[in-house]
Design a protein around this motif. Structure first.
Motif, PDB file in Angstrom:
ATOM      1  N   GLY A  66       0.830  -1.213   0.000  1.00 48.05           N
ATOM      2  CA  GLY A  66       0.000   0.000   0.000  1.00 48.05           C
ATOM      3  C   GLY A  66       0.860   1.257   0.000  1.00 48.05           C
ATOM      4  N   SER A  72       4.410   6.970   3.878  1.00 50.08           N
ATOM      5  CA  SER A  72       5.006   5.967   4.774  1.00 50.08           C
ATOM      6  C   SER A  72       6.270   5.376   4.147  1.00 50.08           C
ATOM      7  CB  SER A  72       4.004   4.853   5.100  1.00 50.08           C
ATOM      8  OG  SER A  72       3.420   4.343   3.914  1.00 50.08           O
ATOM      9  N   GLU A  90       1.817  -1.347  -4.978  1.00 53.26           N
ATOM     10  CA  GLU A  90       0.695  -0.435  -5.232  1.00 53.26           C
ATOM     11  C   GLU A  90      -0.033  -0.872  -6.494  1.00 53.26           C
ATOM     12  OE1 GLU A  90      -0.846   2.207  -3.563  1.00 53.26           O
ATOM     13  OE2 GLU A  90      -2.167   1.948  -5.261  1.00 53.26           O
ATOM     14  N   ASN A  95      -1.396   6.554  -8.315  1.00 59.40           N
ATOM     15  CA  ASN A  95      -0.753   6.709  -7.005  1.00 59.40           C
ATOM     16  C   ASN A  95       0.747   6.410  -7.100  1.00 59.40           C
ATOM     17  OD1 ASN A  95      -3.196   7.306  -5.876  1.00 59.40           O
ATOM     18  ND2 ASN A  95      -3.524   5.298  -4.949  1.00 59.40           N
ATOM     19  N   ALA A 119      -1.011  -6.574  -4.993  1.00 62.68           N
ATOM     20  CA  ALA A 119       0.061  -6.848  -4.029  1.00 62.68           C
ATOM     21  C   ALA A 119       0.312  -8.344  -3.856  1.00 62.68           C
ATOM     22  CB  ALA A 119      -0.289  -6.200  -2.690  1.00 62.68           C
ATOM     23  N   ASP A 136      -0.630  -2.003   4.699  1.00 59.94           N
ATOM     24  CA  ASP A 136      -1.533  -0.847   4.768  1.00 59.94           C
ATOM     25  C   ASP A 136      -2.260  -0.690   3.433  1.00 59.94           C
ATOM     26  OD1 ASP A 136      -2.780   1.464   5.634  1.00 59.94           O
ATOM     27  OD2 ASP A 136      -1.086   2.767   5.177  1.00 59.94           O
TER      28      ASP A 136
HETATM   29  C1  LIG Z   1      -4.229   3.244   3.038  1.00 60.27           C
HETATM   30  S1  LIG Z   1      -3.481   3.523   1.478  1.00 60.27           S
HETATM   31  C2  LIG Z   1      -1.756   3.431   1.871  1.00 60.27           C
HETATM   32  C3  LIG Z   1      -1.268   4.684   2.560  1.00 60.27           C
HETATM   33  C4  LIG Z   1       0.235   4.807   2.573  1.00 60.27           C
HETATM   34  N1  LIG Z   1       0.827   3.771   3.416  1.00 60.27           N
HETATM   35  C5  LIG Z   1       0.663   6.194   3.020  1.00 60.27           C
HETATM   36  O1  LIG Z   1       1.161   6.371   4.118  1.00 60.27           O
HETATM   37  O2  LIG Z   1       0.476   7.158   2.255  1.00 60.27           O
HETATM   38  C6  LIG Z   1      -3.786   1.986   0.659  1.00 60.27           C
HETATM   39  C7  LIG Z   1      -3.189   1.863  -0.741  1.00 60.27           C
HETATM   40  O3  LIG Z   1      -3.280   0.491  -1.121  1.00 60.27           O
HETATM   41  C8  LIG Z   1      -3.552   0.415  -2.508  1.00 60.27           C
HETATM   42  N2  LIG Z   1      -4.148  -0.887  -2.810  1.00 60.27           N
HETATM   43  C9  LIG Z   1      -5.435  -1.271  -2.662  1.00 60.27           C
HETATM   44  N3  LIG Z   1      -5.604  -2.536  -3.055  1.00 60.27           N
HETATM   45  C10 LIG Z   1      -4.380  -2.984  -3.452  1.00 60.27           C
HETATM   46  C11 LIG Z   1      -3.908  -4.210  -3.977  1.00 60.27           C
HETATM   47  N4  LIG Z   1      -4.724  -5.263  -4.151  1.00 60.27           N
HETATM   48  N5  LIG Z   1      -2.603  -4.308  -4.282  1.00 60.27           N
HETATM   49  C12 LIG Z   1      -1.760  -3.263  -4.105  1.00 60.27           C
HETATM   50  N6  LIG Z   1      -2.154  -2.070  -3.613  1.00 60.27           N
HETATM   51  C13 LIG Z   1      -3.450  -1.933  -3.290  1.00 60.27           C
HETATM   52  C14 LIG Z   1      -4.473   1.595  -2.771  1.00 60.27           C
HETATM   53  O4  LIG Z   1      -4.465   1.954  -4.137  1.00 60.27           O
HETATM   54  C15 LIG Z   1      -3.902   2.664  -1.837  1.00 60.27           C
HETATM   55  O5  LIG Z   1      -2.990   3.481  -2.527  1.00 60.27           O
END
Ligand SMILES: C[S@@+](CC[C@H](N)C(=O)[O-])C[C@H]1O[C@@H](n2cnc3c(N)ncnc32)[C@H](O)[C@@H]1O
Length: 214
Positions: A66, A72, A90, A95, A119, A136
Motif C-alpha cells: 500500500g 510511509s 501499489e 498513485n 500486491a 496498509d
Molecule cells: C491506506 S493507502 C496506503 C497509505 C500509505 N501507506 C501512506 O502512508 O500514504 C492503501 C493503498 O493500497 C492500494 N491498494 C489497494 N488494493 C491494493 C492491492 N490489491 N494491491 C496493491 N495495492 C493496493 C491503494 O491503491 C492505496 O494506494
C-alpha cells in the motif's frame, strides 16, 4: 466512529516528535489538494513511529503493502542505510506515479522500488528475508498479505499492520459490519490465533498491530 485520541493530544504528540523534512509537508499538501481519500496517508506521527521501528530493527530490507502517494514509504526509506531497500506494492498507476515523483525528490528515493500491480502477485514474486514489513492496503487482502510475508521474514523481523481498529468499527455487531470491517476483524483473529508469535495491538492513530516473526 470512535476517535481514539483527543485531537489536541495528537497535536501535542506531533509537536514533541521529530520534525519531518519539508518534502513530507509538500507531499501531504499535494495529496490533500489533488488525491481522493487523502486521509489514507499515515501522517507525521505514524510516519515517525514507522521510522523509529525500522531503526530499532536495524532494517536493511523492508516490504510495504500500500504505497498510496508515498508518505510511509519515504519515512521508512529514511531509516534505511544507503545500501538498504524498500519494496512497496501499489495497484494504482496514478498513485504509484505520484509516489515516484516524490521519491525522486528525496535523497532516500533511490532505495525504493515500486511494485506496480496486485500486491498478492508482487509479494509472491519478492524474495526474502525482510527485516520489516508494513501492511496498509485493501483490508480484504490483509490475511493473504500477512501469510505471504510471514515466511519471508528473518527471525526477529517485525510485521506492522495498520488500521486494525478501523475507527472503532471492529466493535460493531457482525450484522452491521461492511466487507472491510469483517476483513479487519478476521485478520485480527487470524493474528491472535498464531499463539507462538509475539504481538501487541496498539491504539496509535487507527490501531497498529506489531508482530515479531520467529
Ligand atoms: C491506506 S493507502 C496506503 C497509505 C500509505 N501507506 C501512506 O502512508 O500514504 C492503501 C493503498 O493500497 C492500494 N491498494 C489497494 N488494493 C491494493 C492491492 N490489491 N494491491 C496493491 N495495492 C493496493 C491503494 O491503491 C492505496 O494506494
Amino acid at each position: 466512529m470512535i476517535t481514539l485520541v483527543d485531537e489536541r493530544l495528537e497535536t501535542y504528540a506531533v509537536a514533541h516528535s521529530r520534525e519531518v523534512p519539508a518534502l513530507m509537508d509538500e507531499l501531504r499538501d499535494h495529496t490533500y489538494a489533488h488525491v481522493d481519500l487523502p486521509q489514507m496517508q499515515v501522517g507525521s506521527l505514524e510516519g515517525n513511529f514507522l521510522k523509529v521501528l525500522a531503526r530499532i530493527c536495524g532494517a536493511k530490507r523492508i516490504v510495504e503493502v500500500g504505497t498510496f502517494t508515498g508518505y510511509s514509504g519515504l519515512m521508512l526509506a529514511s531509516a534505511l542505510p544507503e545500501d538498504g531497500k524498500l519494496y512497496t506494492c501499489e495497484i494504482s498507476p496514478e498513485n504509484a506515479a505520484t509516489a515516484r515523483t516524490y521519491f525522486d525528490k528525496s535523497p532516500h528515493g533511490s532505495k525504493i522500488e515500486i511494485k506496480l500491480g496486485p500486491a498478492a502477485e508482487s509479494l509472491a514474486q519478492l524474495e526474502g528475508p525482510f527485516d520489516m514489513a508494513f501492511i496498509d492496503a485493501d483490508k480484504v487482502g490483509y490475511i493473504t498479505y500477512f501469510d505471504l510475508i510471514l515466511p519471508k521474514m528473518r527471525p526477529g523481523g517485525l510485521i506492522v499492520a495498520d488500521n486494525v481498529l478501523w475507527s472503532g468499527r471492529v466493535l460493531q455487531d457482525a450484522a452491521e459490519q461492511d466487507e472491510s470491517t469483517k476483513a479487519i476483524c478476521a485478520f485480527n483473529e487470524h493474528v491472535r490465533a498464531q499463539v507462538d508469535l509475539d504481538k501487541v495491538m496498539l491504539t496509535i492513530r487507527d490501531g497498529m498491530t506489531l508482530i515479531v516473526a520467529n
